[in-house]
Design a protein around this motif. Structure first.
Motif, PDB file in Angstrom:
ATOM      1  N   ILE A 149       0.868  -1.180   0.000  1.00 12.10           N
ATOM      2  CA  ILE A 149       0.000   0.000   0.000  1.00 12.10           C
ATOM      3  C   ILE A 149       0.902   1.227   0.000  1.00 12.10           C
ATOM      4  O   ILE A 149       1.518   1.563   1.002  1.00 12.10           O
ATOM      5  CB  ILE A 149      -0.927   0.019   1.235  1.00 12.10           C
ATOM      6  CG1 ILE A 149      -1.725  -1.288   1.343  1.00 12.10           C
ATOM      7  CG2 ILE A 149      -1.860   1.222   1.161  1.00 12.10           C
ATOM      8  CD1 ILE A 149      -2.639  -1.567   0.194  1.00 12.10           C
ATOM      9  N   LEU A 203       2.596  -1.491   4.678  1.00 17.55           N
ATOM     10  CA  LEU A 203       2.086  -0.127   4.520  1.00 17.55           C
ATOM     11  C   LEU A 203       3.220   0.877   4.348  1.00 17.55           C
ATOM     12  O   LEU A 203       4.152   0.914   5.159  1.00 17.55           O
ATOM     13  CB  LEU A 203       1.246   0.260   5.735  1.00 17.55           C
ATOM     14  CG  LEU A 203       0.111  -0.694   6.115  1.00 17.55           C
ATOM     15  CD1 LEU A 203      -0.590  -0.206   7.378  1.00 17.55           C
ATOM     16  CD2 LEU A 203      -0.886  -0.829   4.971  1.00 17.55           C
ATOM     17  N   ASN A 211      -6.538   8.902   4.986  1.00 13.04           N
ATOM     18  CA  ASN A 211      -6.207   7.517   5.321  1.00 13.04           C
ATOM     19  C   ASN A 211      -6.054   7.261   6.827  1.00 13.04           C
ATOM     20  O   ASN A 211      -5.495   6.242   7.230  1.00 13.04           O
ATOM     21  CB  ASN A 211      -4.948   7.046   4.567  1.00 13.04           C
ATOM     22  CG  ASN A 211      -3.719   7.870   4.896  1.00 13.04           C
ATOM     23  OD1 ASN A 211      -3.564   8.364   6.001  1.00 13.04           O
ATOM     24  ND2 ASN A 211      -2.828   8.015   3.924  1.00 13.04           N
ATOM     25  N   ASN A 231       3.632  -2.586   9.351  1.00 13.00           N
ATOM     26  CA  ASN A 231       3.388  -1.138   9.336  1.00 13.00           C
ATOM     27  C   ASN A 231       4.619  -0.386   9.816  1.00 13.00           C
ATOM     28  O   ASN A 231       4.950  -0.401  11.003  1.00 13.00           O
ATOM     29  CB  ASN A 231       2.191  -0.798  10.235  1.00 13.00           C
ATOM     30  CG  ASN A 231       1.824   0.684  10.182  1.00 13.00           C
ATOM     31  OD1 ASN A 231       2.352   1.422   9.352  1.00 13.00           O
ATOM     32  ND2 ASN A 231       0.941   1.102  11.064  1.00 13.00           N
ATOM     33  N   SER A 233       4.795   2.900   8.639  1.00 11.98           N
ATOM     34  CA  SER A 233       4.371   4.243   8.232  1.00 11.98           C
ATOM     35  C   SER A 233       4.007   5.087   9.448  1.00 11.98           C
ATOM     36  O   SER A 233       4.867   5.735  10.040  1.00 11.98           O
ATOM     37  CB  SER A 233       3.204   4.138   7.262  1.00 11.98           C
ATOM     38  OG  SER A 233       3.611   3.544   6.056  1.00 11.98           O
TER      39      SER A 233
END
Length: 335
Positions: A149, A203, A211, A231, A233
Motif C-alpha cells: 500500500i 504499509l 487515510n 506497518n 508508516s
C-alpha cells in the motif's frame, strides 16, 4: 541563524553538528515540543522538530510570538503540525523527504522475517537452553503474494526487495509507478483487492485525513487468515481496536510494526522501571504474534547522516532566501 532542536537524541547530535559545520548556533533540547516547552524557543529564529513533537495551533502561535519564523522537520511526515495555522501565521516549513528509503524498507523486511520465522521466540528459547523446533514454523516468502500500500520512494524499495525474494507483488497507489510494473512485474489493483489477495501486506503511505484508520474492521474481515501485516508508516493508519480484535479472533497471522497510534509520551523514553499505563498497547504487546519496535527504522548511520544534511540544507536555504526544495508548499499548506 539560532536553531533550537527539540526532542534531540544523543545519537543524532554528532550528525547534526557535522552537517552544520559551525554555521548556525544550535542548542539541543531533549524535551519534546508542546504548549509548555514552546517558551524555551525564545530568542531563536528556527526550531527543528521530530515526529513526537506537537506543533498544534496554540503551540505555533506561541512560537511565532517568540520570534520563531522557520520550522525544519527531521522526518518525512508532518502530520504532527497543524499546517493551515502555520501557513496563516507566516511560518516557513521544510521536511526531510526521502532521507533513506532503504533504511525503512529494510526495517520492514526485518520485521517480516523476524515475525514469520519466529526469530525472537527462537532466540529466547535457545538462551534458555531449549533447542526444540515445535513452535518455530514459518513459511517461504518465495512465491507468496505481497501487497504494498503506497509505492512512493519507500514502497518502491520494498517492492524491489520482495521481488528479490521471488514474491508476486500487487500494489495500490493513487499514482502507479510504471517502472515497478516493468522491473518487478507489479500489478496495481484496488485497496480492497490487496486486502483480499495478499499473504503479506505492508504499509508505506503518509498519515493524512483521508487515510486515518484506513485499515479497520472491514478491511480485516477481507484479509486472509494467514496474512502478516507490516506497518512502518504511522500507527494511526490502523484502527488499533479493530487490530486487537482481529488478533484475538485469529483473523490475521501476525502484526509487525515500528509505529503506534499513541506514541507521544511513550516512544523514545525508558519505561522499564514503572511500565506503561496504556492498556491498549499492553494488550497489543501481550500477543506472541505481534512484533513492535520503538520507531527505530530511521536509526542507521546512512539515514541519520542524510536527515542531518537535509535539515541543515533546509535551514541554509531559508537563511539565504533561496528557494528551499523541501519547503512544504502552498498546495499542501492550505489542505
Amino acid at each position: 541563524m539560532k536553531l533550537l532542536v527539540y526532542s534531540a537524541k544523543e545519537f543524532e547530535i554528532p550528525f547534526l553538528n557535522q552537517a552544520n559545520n559551525n554555521r548556525h548556533k544550535i542548542t539541543y533540547l531533549k524535551d519534546a515540543l508542546d504548549s509548555e516547552t514552546a517558551i524555551k524557543a525564545a530568542n531563536f529564529n528556527a526550531v527543528s522538530i521530530f515526529s513526537g513533537d506537537d506543533a498544534n495551533g496554540i503551540v505555533l502561535e506561541k512560537l511565532w510570538d517568540l520570534g520563531v519564523k522557520y520550522i525544519v522537520i527531521r522526518s518525512t511526515g508532518f502530520n504532527n503540525i497543524q499546517i493551515k495555522p502555520a501557513y496563516q501565521l507566516g511560518f516557513k516549513i521544510a521536511n526531510a523527504p526521502n532521507y533513506s528509503s532503504h533504511a525503512i524498507a529494510e526495517h520492514a523486511t526485518g520485521l517480516l522475517l523476524a515475525l514469520n520465522r519466529k526469530l525472537i521466540l527462537a532466540d529466547k528459547q535457545v538462551h534458555q537452553s531449549n533447542f526444540l523446533l515445535d513452535d518455530l514454523m514459518g513459511f517461504n516468502l518465495h512465491g507468496k503474494t505481497v501487497g504494498i500500500i503506497g509505492t512512493g520512494s519507500i514502497g518502491s524499495v520494498m517492492a524491489k526487495i520482495m521481488h528479490g525474494f521471488g514474491c508476486k507483488i500487487i500494489a495500490h497507489d493513487l499514482k502507479p509507478n510504471i517502472d515497478l510494473v516493468e522491473l518487478c512485474n507489479v500489478k496495481y489493483t484496488s485497496f480492497e483487492e490487496v486486502c483480499r489477495q495478499a499473504d503479506i501486506i505492508t504499509l508505506h503511505i503518509p498519515l493524512s485525513y483521508e487515510n486515518h484508520q484506513l485499515i479497520s474492521e472491514k478491511q480485516f474481515s477481507l484479509m486472509k487468515k494467514n496474512v502478516i501485516l507490516i506497518n512502518t508508516s504511522r500507527g494511526a493508519i490502523i484502527e488499533h481496536k479493530s487490530l486487537i480484535q482481529a488478533l484475538e479472533q485469529q483473523l490475521i497471522a501476525g502484526y509487525g510494526a515500528d509505529v503506534y497510534e499513541k506514541e507521544k509520551g511513550i516512544f523514545f523514553r525508558d519505561h522499564s522501571k514503572n511500565g506503561i499505563k496504556d492498556g491498549q498497547l499492553n494488550r497489543l504487546l501481550s500477543f506472541s504474534n505481534v512484533l513492535l519496535t520503538p520507531h527505530q527504522g530511521f536509526v542507521t548511520v546512512e539515514a541519520l547522516e542524510s536527515i542531518a544534511n537535509i535539515t541543515i540544507q533546509n535551514l541554509n536555504e531559508f537563511e539565504e532566501n533561496k528557494t528551499c526544495q523541501n519547503e512544504i508548499g502552498y498546495e499542501t499548506l492550505i489542505l
